[in-house]
Write an enzyme that holds these catalytic residues in place. Structure first.
Site, PDB file in Angstrom:
ATOM      1  N   HIS A 106      42.496  67.971  58.061  1.00  0.00           N
ATOM      2  CA  HIS A 106      42.741  67.422  56.730  1.00  0.00           C
ATOM      3  C   HIS A 106      41.940  66.139  56.587  1.00  0.00           C
ATOM      4  CE1 HIS A 106      44.997  66.534  53.074  1.00  0.00           C
ATOM      5  NE2 HIS A 106      45.130  65.293  53.499  1.00  0.00           N
ATOM      6  N   ARG A 130      54.360  58.816  41.978  1.00  0.00           N
ATOM      7  CA  ARG A 130      53.586  57.712  42.566  1.00  0.00           C
ATOM      8  C   ARG A 130      52.353  57.413  41.729  1.00  0.00           C
ATOM      9  NH1 ARG A 130      52.213  59.893  48.132  1.00  0.00           N
ATOM     10  NH2 ARG A 130      51.006  57.992  48.346  1.00  0.00           N
ATOM     11  N   SER A 146      53.493  61.973  52.879  1.00  0.00           N
ATOM     12  CA  SER A 146      52.930  62.954  51.954  1.00  0.00           C
ATOM     13  C   SER A 146      51.994  63.922  52.693  1.00  0.00           C
ATOM     14  CB  SER A 146      52.185  62.218  50.838  1.00  0.00           C
ATOM     15  OG  SER A 146      51.368  63.076  50.119  1.00  0.00           O
ATOM     16  N   LYS A 168      53.185  68.098  54.126  1.00  0.00           N
ATOM     17  CA  LYS A 168      52.447  69.307  53.703  1.00  0.00           C
ATOM     18  C   LYS A 168      51.827  70.007  54.905  1.00  0.00           C
ATOM     19  CE  LYS A 168      49.756  67.182  50.755  1.00  0.00           C
ATOM     20  NZ  LYS A 168      49.892  66.015  49.931  1.00  0.00           N
TER      21      LYS A 168
HETATM   22  N1  URA Z   1      46.612  62.637  50.277  1.00  0.00           N
HETATM   23  C1  URA Z   1      47.884  63.128  50.226  1.00  0.00           C
HETATM   24  O1  URA Z   1      48.102  64.297  50.465  1.00  0.00           O
HETATM   25  N2  URA Z   1      48.871  62.299  49.885  1.00  0.00           N
HETATM   26  C2  URA Z   1      48.688  61.000  49.631  1.00  0.00           C
HETATM   27  O2  URA Z   1      49.647  60.306  49.359  1.00  0.00           O
HETATM   28  C3  URA Z   1      47.378  60.503  49.683  1.00  0.00           C
HETATM   29  C4  URA Z   1      46.351  61.333  50.014  1.00  0.00           C
END
Ligand code: URA
Length: 436
Positions: free
Chosen positions: A83, A169, A184, A188
């Site tokens: 990521h 946010r 965050s 995921k």
């Molecule tokens: N990428 C994400 O998935 N979440 C964030 O808060 C910032 C960047």
């Protein structure tokens, strides 16, 4: 039971919330018992006062458990994803997924769309005719078993609390909080049922984390929280002062990925992509050391296995795999303008953020979620930081269709490039590697 008001007050007064309090907030929000205004106030309290690691772990877990996530237990090989926190010309996902899969790692890659001045992997892949970014859960499993990699958009079931909280946010000026970013990203990614995760935290003008100091803080917290969540992680802090590689814009970036996989890579993109792929291969248990994994990644490209794997991935998701041998099948603009240097010297600056904004102005990104992305437009950098130039040399090609958009992009491009009499000091491409 503690009320949302009490929880907000505790954080406002710099208290440390318990995992139960954080769990209650997130569950209550998802069941509509707790309102947007509660969460907004709590987010601002977190933004201002921060969170302890125990709170960040609890928030990551609560957001992860807000959905169902993937169940990949029937796949025997190790599952590893990569990521990136996002940048300009950042196209490594389409390079590392086929390399790692060609080396035997399973890669369930969930990725996003363009955000602000940065591009999105899904938008880039959609410039390939027929590509489906949303295969069904059964299909995801079948593709992973047969091909070893899938590159797809976030499903509704995957950490849905993050999607709702991220939207809040965005409108409450609380995006730039290191604990909130950590929870965050990890909620995921860990919902993908991974054995390992490689994270590319970008720093520099085109990145979310403009300074090296904040990038390091984010990297450290990502490592600490992943360790507590029992997932192996490697975090690379990489430079995003100038764009990655030479292409910016969806189809242009896919073309550059294809060139890379066919053995023709710009040096900076090669250094970062091979490092990321090697860490994936090692976390995926396919190599004993980083050196061995690097050799494997290099050979996957030089022997053509990664290019063949990319074609397989595209075809498994309905895309026209012929683009891998014939990139001219990708969409192209009607016009290409050349932007030239006004003087002799060295490129001292090739600013990632301004070039990202310029590419967006041409139509490569979105200002609003419902904007249409134009896959064919963008920029191709003929010169990058440190390169010598003569007056009249081309600094970048501008791929455009719409003159009014070109007029908006042009001053951004002019501002992005600076040519000086002396070469600038080189910034490292990889600032640090942290492991947990
Ligand atoms: N990428 C994400 O998935 N979440 C964030 O808060 C910032 C960047």
């Amino acid at each position: 039971m503690t009320s949302p008001r009490d929880i907000i007050q505790k954080k406002r007064d710099r208290g440390t919330l318990t995992p139960e309090e954080i769990g209650r907030l997130i569950r209550g929000y998802m069941s509509s018992e707790i309102d947007d205004y509660h969460i907004s106030a709590w987010l601002m309290a977190v933004y201002l006062n921060g969170m302890e690691i125990t709170e960040t772990v609890a928030l990551t877990r609560a957001m992860l458990e807000s959905g169902r996530g993937l169940n990949l237990s029937s796949i025997r090989t190790k599952k590893v994803d990569k990521h990136s926190t996002g940048g300009v010309g950042d196209k490594t996902s389409m390079i590392v997924a086929p390399i790692a899969a060609a080396c035997g790692v399973t890669v369930p890659m969930i990725t996003g769309r363009a955000l602000g001045h940065t591009g999105g992997t899904l938008d880039k892949l959609e410039s390939i005719p027929g590509f489906d970014p949303r295969p069904s859960p059964d299909r995801i499993l079948a593709i992973l078993k047969n091909t070893g990699a899938v590159i797809m958009g976030q499903t509704a079931d995957l950490a849905p609390a993050d999607r709702r909280i991220y939207a809040l946010r965005d409108v409450t000026a609380t995006v730039e909080s290191i604990p909130l970013i950590t929870a965050s990203i990890l909620s995921k990614k860990l919902a993908e049922d991974l054995d390992g995760l490689v994270l590319d935290v970008k720093t520099g003008s085109g990145a979310f984390m403009p300074t090296l100091e904040t990038a390091r803080d984010l990297a450290r917290l990502l490592v600490d929280v992943s360790r507590k969540m029992k997932t192996k992680i490697v975090v690379l802090i990489t430079d995003m002062e100038e764009p990655s590689g030479r292409a910016i814009g969806n189809a242009l970036e896919i073309r550059e990925c294809i060139d890379f996989l066919n053995g023709n890579a710009p040096e900076d993109l090669e250094t970062i992509s091979l490092a990321l792929a090697a860490h994936m291969i090692r976390l995926g248990g396919r190599a004993k050391s980083f050196q061995q994994a690097s050799r494997m990644a290099y050979e996957a490209v030089s022997k053509g296995a990664a290019a063949r794997k990319f074609r397989e991935i595209l075809e498994a998701q309905g895309g026209d795999g012929r683009v891998v041998t014939n990139p001219d099948l990708l969409p192209r603009t009607r016009f290409i303008e050349k932007f030239r240097s006004a003087r002799d010297g060295f490129v001292a600056r090739c600013d990632a953020k301004l070039l990202g904004l310029a590419s967006n102005a041409l139509g490569a990104g979105r200002h609003r979620v419902d904007d249409i992305v134009h896959p064919e437009v963008g920029l191709y950098l003929e010169r990058k930081t440190g390169d010598p130039v003569k007056r009249g040399d081309v600094l970048c090609q501008i791929h455009w269709n719409d003159e009014s958009r070109l007029r908006i992009a042009m001053p951004l491009i002019e501002e992005a490039f600076e040519v000086r009499p002396r070469p600038p000091r080189r910034r490292p491409l990889i600032h640090a590697v942290l492991e947990g």
